[in-house]
Scaffold this active site. Structure first.
Site, mmCIF file in Angstrom:
data_model
loop_
_atom_site.group_PDB
_atom_site.id
_atom_site.type_symbol
_atom_site.label_atom_id
_atom_site.label_comp_id
_atom_site.label_asym_id
_atom_site.label_seq_id
_atom_site.Cartn_x
_atom_site.Cartn_y
_atom_site.Cartn_z
ATOM 1 N N HIS A 1 6.590 9.990 1.077
ATOM 2 C CA HIS A 1 6.622 10.974 -0.003
ATOM 3 C C HIS A 1 5.642 12.114 0.289
ATOM 4 O O HIS A 1 4.766 12.018 1.165
ATOM 5 C CB HIS A 1 6.274 10.316 -1.349
ATOM 6 C CG HIS A 1 4.905 9.722 -1.407
ATOM 7 N ND1 HIS A 1 3.774 10.452 -1.691
ATOM 8 C CD2 HIS A 1 4.488 8.433 -1.221
ATOM 9 C CE1 HIS A 1 2.722 9.664 -1.681
ATOM 10 N NE2 HIS A 1 3.122 8.429 -1.393
ATOM 11 N N CYS B 1 1.637 3.592 1.180
ATOM 12 C CA CYS B 1 2.737 4.533 1.409
ATOM 13 C C CYS B 1 2.438 5.468 2.585
ATOM 14 O O CYS B 1 1.317 5.503 3.109
ATOM 15 C CB CYS B 1 2.996 5.363 0.157
ATOM 16 S SG CYS B 1 3.832 4.441 -1.154
#
Length: 314
Positions: free
Chosen positions: A272, A288
């Protein structure tokens, strides 16, 4: 002087043994299309039997054929009935039908055994890493014998006394995953904090990213993108101590996920964008893979759900 006792008188004669004439089938008579006129019953029986026992050729593929005895396909002749009728007819050129009985269970068992040997399952395309580079294995179709249709074709040929090759019908089985599924791939080098984007198995772009901290390492393994969102909401991961007390964040400048989310098949882990550009290039996330927002938007437009993601320790 009288002749010897053991010799007949010169005038005596012996009656000749008369050999009975063999009964022959009338000229031109056929049995199942085979000419048997002028033959005896035994000869006709042998001729018809020899013709029927010729093997049947089954074409499994353009390069493979098998020859099978008719009886193994469940076929049997009504031979005595046909030969008996041929002997009785008085009309030259009479065509005697030759009936063939087919044991459907026996034929079905043969075809089931043949299918077990010749059927094959389709092979999905797959992709693996070799020397940190994605390598694809091509897909291949499978096939399945259409046993009901094959049984009808074989039965018809046997009943018509045909011995031309019988092309067996197969259904083509297409793989669920084809080579087209791997137009793109992503390799993430966790220690180097790099994301490598491959197109058609060739390296197209390299990005600096942030990966997980030592306490929250980015998982290593083979994954794929399973969820893609534009302008996503951020929700605190359940059960994560670091997110305890946090509230969901709507889309906007302060959203921890930036403007794009590409979730992978590892719980709560995704690729992301991030508003914290200074973290990119370091092990700074909670697992992440963070990217600069414009780069995350570019990547989002060049991948799909199902794109492979390989995360390695390098």
């Amino acid at each position: 002087m009288p002749p010897p006792i053991d010799e007949p008188p010169p005038t005596a004669t012996h009656p000749k043994k008369v050999r009975p004439s063999l009964r022959l089938i009338k000229p031109g008579v056929t049995i199942g299309g085979l000419l048997v006129g002028g033959f005896t019953k035994a000869e006709a029986r042998t001729l018809v039997s020899q013709r029927f026992t010729r093997p049947v050729t089954l074409e499994i593929s353009p390069t493979r054929k098998v020859r099978v005895e008719a009886k193994k396909l469940g076929a049997s002749l009504r031979l005595e009935k046909a030969v008996g009728l041929a002997m009785r007819v008085r009309q030259p050129g009479f065509h005697v039908p030759l009936s063939v009985d087919i044991s459907r269970p026996k034929l079905a068992r043969y075809l089931a055994g043949l299918a077990h040997v010749t059927n094959r399952e389709p092979v999905d395309a797959s992709i693996t890493l070799k020397n940190f580079h994605p390598v694809a294995r091509a897909s291949s179709p499978g096939r399945r014998l259409k046993q009901v249709v094959a049984s009808r074709k074989i039965s018809l040929a046997l009943r018509q006394h045909l011995r031309e090759p019988i092309v067996l019908p197969y259904q083509e089985l297409r793989p669920e995953v084809t080579d087209q599924a791997f137009k793109t791939a992503i390799v993430i080098e966790r220690s180097s904090n790099r994301l490598l984007y491959f197109q058609n198995l060739k390296l197209a772009r390299t990005f600096h990213v942030a990966t997980g901290q030592a306490a929250y390492p980015t998982p290593i393994g083979d994954f794929e993108i399973v969820n893609m969102q534009r302008n996503p909401w951020w929700y605190p991961p359940q059960g994560s101590a670091w997110a305890e007390g946090e509230q969901p964040v709507p889309p906007g400048p302060g959203n921890p996920l930036g403007t794009r989310w590409m979730g992978i098949s590892s719980p709560y882990v995704g690729i992301h964008g991030t508003p914290d550009a200074a973290s990119v290039g370091y092990s700074a996330s909670h697992g992440c893979i963070r990217m600069l927002i414009p780069q995350a938007e570019w990547l989002f437009n060049h991948v799909d759900v199902g794109t492979p993601v390989f995360i390695i320790a390098a």
